[in-house]
Design an enzyme around this catalytic site. Structure first.
Site, PDB file in Angstrom:
ATOM      1  N   LYS A  22       0.842  -1.212   0.000  1.00 29.53           N
ATOM      2  CA  LYS A  22       0.000   0.000   0.000  1.00 29.53           C
ATOM      3  C   LYS A  22       0.871   1.254   0.000  1.00 29.53           C
ATOM      4  O   LYS A  22       0.645   2.182  -0.771  1.00 29.53           O
ATOM      5  CB  LYS A  22      -0.907   0.013   1.244  1.00 29.53           C
ATOM      6  CG  LYS A  22      -1.528   1.378   1.521  1.00 29.53           C
ATOM      7  CD  LYS A  22      -2.294   1.436   2.829  1.00 29.53           C
ATOM      8  CE  LYS A  22      -1.482   1.598   4.070  1.00 29.53           C
ATOM      9  NZ  LYS A  22      -1.204   2.985   4.523  1.00 29.53           N
ATOM     10  N   ASN A  23       1.882   1.259   0.877  1.00 33.08           N
ATOM     11  CA  ASN A  23       2.665   2.485   1.035  1.00 33.08           C
ATOM     12  C   ASN A  23       3.641   2.726  -0.110  1.00 33.08           C
ATOM     13  O   ASN A  23       4.250   3.786  -0.203  1.00 33.08           O
ATOM     14  CB  ASN A  23       3.400   2.477   2.380  1.00 33.08           C
ATOM     15  CG  ASN A  23       2.426   2.708   3.524  1.00 33.08           C
ATOM     16  OD1 ASN A  23       1.264   3.055   3.290  1.00 33.08           O
ATOM     17  ND2 ASN A  23       2.873   2.515   4.748  1.00 33.08           N
ATOM     18  N   ARG A  92      -4.123  10.975   5.109  1.00 34.27           N
ATOM     19  CA  ARG A  92      -3.050  11.962   5.161  1.00 34.27           C
ATOM     20  C   ARG A  92      -2.086  11.848   3.987  1.00 34.27           C
ATOM     21  O   ARG A  92      -1.497  12.839   3.558  1.00 34.27           O
ATOM     22  CB  ARG A  92      -2.265  11.779   6.452  1.00 34.27           C
ATOM     23  CG  ARG A  92      -3.087  11.993   7.695  1.00 34.27           C
ATOM     24  CD  ARG A  92      -2.181  11.796   8.866  1.00 34.27           C
ATOM     25  NE  ARG A  92      -0.881  12.336   8.515  1.00 34.27           N
ATOM     26  CZ  ARG A  92      -0.539  13.597   8.638  1.00 34.27           C
ATOM     27  NH1 ARG A  92      -1.379  14.440   9.161  1.00 34.27           N
ATOM     28  NH2 ARG A  92       0.654  14.011   8.273  1.00 34.27           N
ATOM     29  N   CYS A 116      -4.789  13.377  13.710  1.00 34.62           N
ATOM     30  CA  CYS A 116      -4.719  12.001  13.228  1.00 34.62           C
ATOM     31  C   CYS A 116      -4.574  11.103  14.431  1.00 34.62           C
ATOM     32  O   CYS A 116      -3.948  11.499  15.426  1.00 34.62           O
ATOM     33  CB  CYS A 116      -3.513  11.910  12.305  1.00 34.62           C
ATOM     34  SG  CYS A 116      -2.774  10.319  12.179  1.00 34.62           S
ATOM     35  N   ARG A 121       1.446  14.509  13.217  1.00 33.74           N
ATOM     36  CA  ARG A 121       1.786  14.310  11.810  1.00 33.74           C
ATOM     37  C   ARG A 121       1.584  15.536  10.908  1.00 33.74           C
ATOM     38  O   ARG A 121       0.763  15.543   9.987  1.00 33.74           O
ATOM     39  CB  ARG A 121       0.982  13.136  11.234  1.00 33.74           C
ATOM     40  CG  ARG A 121       1.422  11.812  11.835  1.00 33.74           C
ATOM     41  CD  ARG A 121       1.543  10.761  10.802  1.00 33.74           C
ATOM     42  NE  ARG A 121       0.337  10.009  10.591  1.00 33.74           N
ATOM     43  CZ  ARG A 121       0.181   9.151   9.618  1.00 33.74           C
ATOM     44  NH1 ARG A 121       1.131   8.945   8.750  1.00 33.74           N
ATOM     45  NH2 ARG A 121      -0.940   8.486   9.491  1.00 33.74           N
ATOM     46  N   ASP A 306       5.018   0.496  11.902  1.00 36.29           N
ATOM     47  CA  ASP A 306       3.775  -0.117  11.409  1.00 36.29           C
ATOM     48  C   ASP A 306       3.610  -1.576  11.863  1.00 36.29           C
ATOM     49  O   ASP A 306       2.584  -2.200  11.575  1.00 36.29           O
ATOM     50  CB  ASP A 306       3.716  -0.043   9.871  1.00 36.29           C
ATOM     51  CG  ASP A 306       3.489   1.373   9.381  1.00 36.29           C
ATOM     52  OD1 ASP A 306       3.102   2.228  10.194  1.00 36.29           O
ATOM     53  OD2 ASP A 306       3.711   1.630   8.185  1.00 36.29           O
ATOM     54  N   ILE A 328       8.764   6.801  16.606  1.00 31.56           N
ATOM     55  CA  ILE A 328       8.386   7.531  15.387  1.00 31.56           C
ATOM     56  C   ILE A 328       7.148   8.407  15.623  1.00 31.56           C
ATOM     57  O   ILE A 328       7.119   9.556  15.222  1.00 31.56           O
ATOM     58  CB  ILE A 328       8.120   6.552  14.216  1.00 31.56           C
ATOM     59  CG1 ILE A 328       9.327   5.622  14.024  1.00 31.56           C
ATOM     60  CG2 ILE A 328       7.790   7.307  12.928  1.00 31.56           C
ATOM     61  CD1 ILE A 328      10.602   6.287  13.594  1.00 31.56           C
ATOM     62  N   ARG A 398      -8.518  -0.120   5.195  1.00 29.19           N
ATOM     63  CA  ARG A 398      -7.709   0.930   4.563  1.00 29.19           C
ATOM     64  C   ARG A 398      -6.408   0.358   4.005  1.00 29.19           C
ATOM     65  O   ARG A 398      -5.884   0.874   3.028  1.00 29.19           O
ATOM     66  CB  ARG A 398      -7.350   2.005   5.591  1.00 29.19           C
ATOM     67  CG  ARG A 398      -8.516   2.846   6.018  1.00 29.19           C
ATOM     68  CD  ARG A 398      -8.055   3.969   6.888  1.00 29.19           C
ATOM     69  NE  ARG A 398      -7.062   4.771   6.169  1.00 29.19           N
ATOM     70  CZ  ARG A 398      -6.446   5.827   6.653  1.00 29.19           C
ATOM     71  NH1 ARG A 398      -6.715   6.224   7.864  1.00 29.19           N
ATOM     72  NH2 ARG A 398      -5.576   6.499   5.939  1.00 29.19           N
TER      73      ARG A 398
HETATM   74  N1  EPU Z   1       6.792  14.617  10.619  1.00 27.75           N
HETATM   75  C1  EPU Z   1       6.837  15.956  10.883  1.00 27.75           C
HETATM   76  N2  EPU Z   1       6.664  16.819   9.828  1.00 27.75           N
HETATM   77  C2  EPU Z   1       6.472  16.408   8.546  1.00 27.75           C
HETATM   78  C3  EPU Z   1       6.442  15.026   8.292  1.00 27.75           C
HETATM   79  C4  EPU Z   1       6.607  14.153   9.354  1.00 27.75           C
HETATM   80  O1  EPU Z   1       7.004  16.368  12.021  1.00 27.75           O
HETATM   81  O2  EPU Z   1       6.347  17.250   7.659  1.00 27.75           O
HETATM   82  C5  EPU Z   1       6.957  13.650  11.728  1.00 27.75           C
HETATM   83  C6  EPU Z   1       5.705  12.797  11.942  1.00 27.75           C
HETATM   84  O3  EPU Z   1       4.772  13.443  12.765  1.00 27.75           O
HETATM   85  C7  EPU Z   1       6.272  11.538  12.551  1.00 27.75           C
HETATM   86  C8  EPU Z   1       7.656  11.412  11.898  1.00 27.75           C
HETATM   87  O4  EPU Z   1       7.957  12.713  11.376  1.00 27.75           O
HETATM   88  O5  EPU Z   1       6.424  11.715  13.937  1.00 27.75           O
HETATM   89  C9  EPU Z   1       7.758  10.409  10.773  1.00 27.75           C
HETATM   90  O6  EPU Z   1       6.665  10.551   9.902  1.00 27.75           O
HETATM   91  P1  EPU Z   1       6.729  10.226   8.349  1.00 27.75           P
HETATM   92  O7  EPU Z   1       6.598  11.488   7.597  1.00 27.75           O
HETATM   93  O8  EPU Z   1       7.900   9.356   8.052  1.00 27.75           O
HETATM   94  O9  EPU Z   1       5.393   9.387   8.178  1.00 27.75           O
HETATM   95  P2  EPU Z   1       4.497   9.401   6.901  1.00 27.75           P
HETATM   96  O10 EPU Z   1       5.364   9.570   5.724  1.00 27.75           O
HETATM   97  O11 EPU Z   1       3.357  10.324   7.103  1.00 27.75           O
HETATM   98  C10 EPU Z   1       4.654   6.847   6.345  1.00 27.75           C
HETATM   99  C11 EPU Z   1       3.688   5.727   6.198  1.00 27.75           C
HETATM  100  C12 EPU Z   1       3.139   5.354   7.567  1.00 27.75           C
HETATM  101  C13 EPU Z   1       4.327   4.957   8.453  1.00 27.75           C
HETATM  102  C14 EPU Z   1       5.346   6.096   8.509  1.00 27.75           C
HETATM  103  C15 EPU Z   1       6.603   5.758   9.283  1.00 27.75           C
HETATM  104  C16 EPU Z   1       2.782   6.034   3.994  1.00 27.75           C
HETATM  105  C17 EPU Z   1       1.634   6.400   3.141  1.00 27.75           C
HETATM  106  N3  EPU Z   1       2.610   6.119   5.319  1.00 27.75           N
HETATM  107  O12 EPU Z   1       3.915   7.930   6.904  1.00 27.75           O
HETATM  108  O13 EPU Z   1       2.279   4.238   7.407  1.00 27.75           O
HETATM  109  O14 EPU Z   1       3.891   4.672   9.751  1.00 27.75           O
HETATM  110  O15 EPU Z   1       5.737   6.471   7.167  1.00 27.75           O
HETATM  111  O16 EPU Z   1       7.229   4.648   8.747  1.00 27.75           O
HETATM  112  O17 EPU Z   1       3.819   5.640   3.483  1.00 27.75           O
HETATM  113  C18 EPU Z   1       0.441   2.846   7.888  1.00 27.75           C
HETATM  114  O18 EPU Z   1       0.619   2.284   6.798  1.00 27.75           O
HETATM  115  O19 EPU Z   1      -0.334   2.393   8.780  1.00 27.75           O
HETATM  116  C19 EPU Z   1       1.151   4.084   8.179  1.00 27.75           C
HETATM  117  C20 EPU Z   1       0.761   4.929   9.132  1.00 27.75           C
END
Ligand code: EPU
Length: 419
Positions: A22-23, A92, A116, A121, A306, A328, A398
């Protein structure tokens, strides 16, 4: 609404196939907006978040053709470079269209994500990175508007902290920016590497994906391509834990063992026998009792956040105290209260969960709060005595492709009930 009614206690035994990630599929779909030519993606998992991303791509004016797990997108023209609030609030990852839209059309309007379940996030890191590529950013009425009338230009982007979709977003922007972009402190997740493979097939020039420094030489335009999405390592990990928690004999096939090293190491430490029976197949069995195992979530190649909730469910069945630390996300422990309703003994101290085991789990009525939390409840229910009802299973839909069908084929007893 739908719920799962799960009769626990049966050891699972079967070979379970893994779907596409998915991701990885989410950014791949967004990447199709970067070219006017058709892009065909294979192994797109039919899960709800993918449907949401497809809606978003259609909204922009692109044509989307779905046939089973094959999706072809032709973004010949983009009429509305926008991600509306109605969609972003449900997913998101919608912010993944920000980079491609501004790179392709010179402007993008994307709703800011709201709160969220698993933490604040924000997308501030995506925004700052785009500013380094020359986009002007305005924030108005709950929307982020990015404008680059003369196109983006390469630059050095240093992420303050590692962000997976942030890295993907900026990578998609950089491939069409003028000149060279260097992304420092980039995420090294397999999904980032898969996206780089797709973009390279489309004509992008990328080096270093999978390391913390990615270099991109911008090109004038990208073309059509065909690409198969990698296996979902989180789905694979969930099934491996399902085998272990039910003390069954489960093989998970169609996966990439390399992507699951951190989980495999922790499972082995906990007393689970993990064998690579084929290059794409892992088999789990539990020869003795499960042992307490400490675990801390980290960016890849560390232990995936995850899989934290699922691993915690397993640790309720291990002898002794396990310390599980979530590094994380600040609030990814909603499963704890629900696991406790099923008999788990877990104390929360800030970002740490202290699991005392082993405890007998018993069927109860519980509520799914987010995708991976729901998966941990399904796992606990499989190991519990009696019947568990898990409400709000739309959370699990989802990200998991027919989870109950796959687990039932391995001997589970899960019914989906409308109510
Ligand atoms: N963060 C910030 N600012 C930003 C972006 C992130 O402060 O602009 C913080 C977040 O709040 C978090 C940390 O940085 O504390 C890491 O977040 P990241 O941006 O890596 O997460 P994401 O890209 O929003 C993806 C996956 C998530 C997975 C995380 C961590 C996708 C679509 N989603 O989210 O997957 O948990 O990376 O590996 O790729 C899931 O599939 O259930 C899921 C939540």
């Amino acid at each position: 609404m739908e719920k799962f009614v799960i009769q626990g206690g049966a050891p699972l035994s079967a070979t379970i196939p893994v779907s596409g990630s998915k991701n990885s599929a989410l950014p791949a779909l967004a990447a199709c907006l970067l070219t006017a030519e058709p892009v065909t993606l294979h192994r797109i998992p039919p899960v709800r978040d993918i449907g949401t991303m497809i809606d978003l791509i259609r909204y922009s004016g692109a044509e989307v053709h779905v046939e089973g797990e094959r999706v072809t997108i032709t973004a010949a023209s983009i009429d509305k470079p926008e991600a509306p609030y109605e969609v972003v609030k449900t997913m998101r990852a919608s912010s993944l269209v920000l980079g491609p839209l501004v790179a392709r059309t010179g402007c993008a309007r994307v709703s800011m994500p709201g709160g969220c379940a698993i933490g604040a996030r924000p997308i501030n890191l995506h925004v700052t990175a785009l500013q380094h590529l020359g986009a002007e950013i305005r924030q108005d009425h709950g929307y982020i508007e990015a404008v680059a009338p003369n196109g983006l230009r390469g630059g050095t982007v240093h992420f303050d902290r590692i962000t997976v979709t942030g890295t993907e977003d900026i990578l998609m922007a950089a491939v069409l920016a003028r000149g060279e972009t260097i992304i420092e402190n980039a995420a090294r997740e397999p999904e980032v590497v898969d996206l780089a493979h797709l973009l390279t097939r489309m004509g992008a020039k990328i080096e270093g994906a999978g390391t913390s420094t990615i270099r991109v030489q911008g090109v004038d335009k990208l073309g059509g391509a065909e690409h198969t999405i990698i296996a979902d390592r989180i789905e694979a990990g969930t099934f491996l834990i399902a085998g272990a928690i039910t003390r069954g004999d489960v093989a998970v096939t169609g996966c990439v063992p390399e992507h699951l090293r951190a989980l495999i190491a922790k499972l082995q430490q906990a007393g689970v026998e993990v064998t690579e029976t084929a290059p794409d197949t892992l088999r789990v069995r539990v020869p003795g009792s499960l042992r307490n195992t400490d675990m801390t979530t980290e960016e890849h190649p560390g232990f995936a956040t995850d899989l934290q909730a699922q691993f915690m469910a397993l640790m309720t069945q291990a002898e002794g105290i396990s310390f599980i630390t979530e590094k994380i996300f600040e609030n990814r422990f909603m499963h704890v209260q629900e696991l406790a309703r099923m008999g788990a003994n877990i104390r929360l101290e800030g970002r740490q969960a202290i699991v005392a085991g082993s405890t007998r789990l018993t069927g109860a009525q519980v509520i799914a709060s987010d995708l991976r939390a729901s998966a941990s409840l399904v796992l606990a229910a499989l190991a519990a005595d009696g019947e568990t009802e898990i409400d709000r299973v739309y959370h699990i839909d989802r990200g998991y492709d027919r989870i109950e069908a796959k687990l039932n084929a391995a001997g589970a007893n899960i019914r989906r009930v409308a109510h």
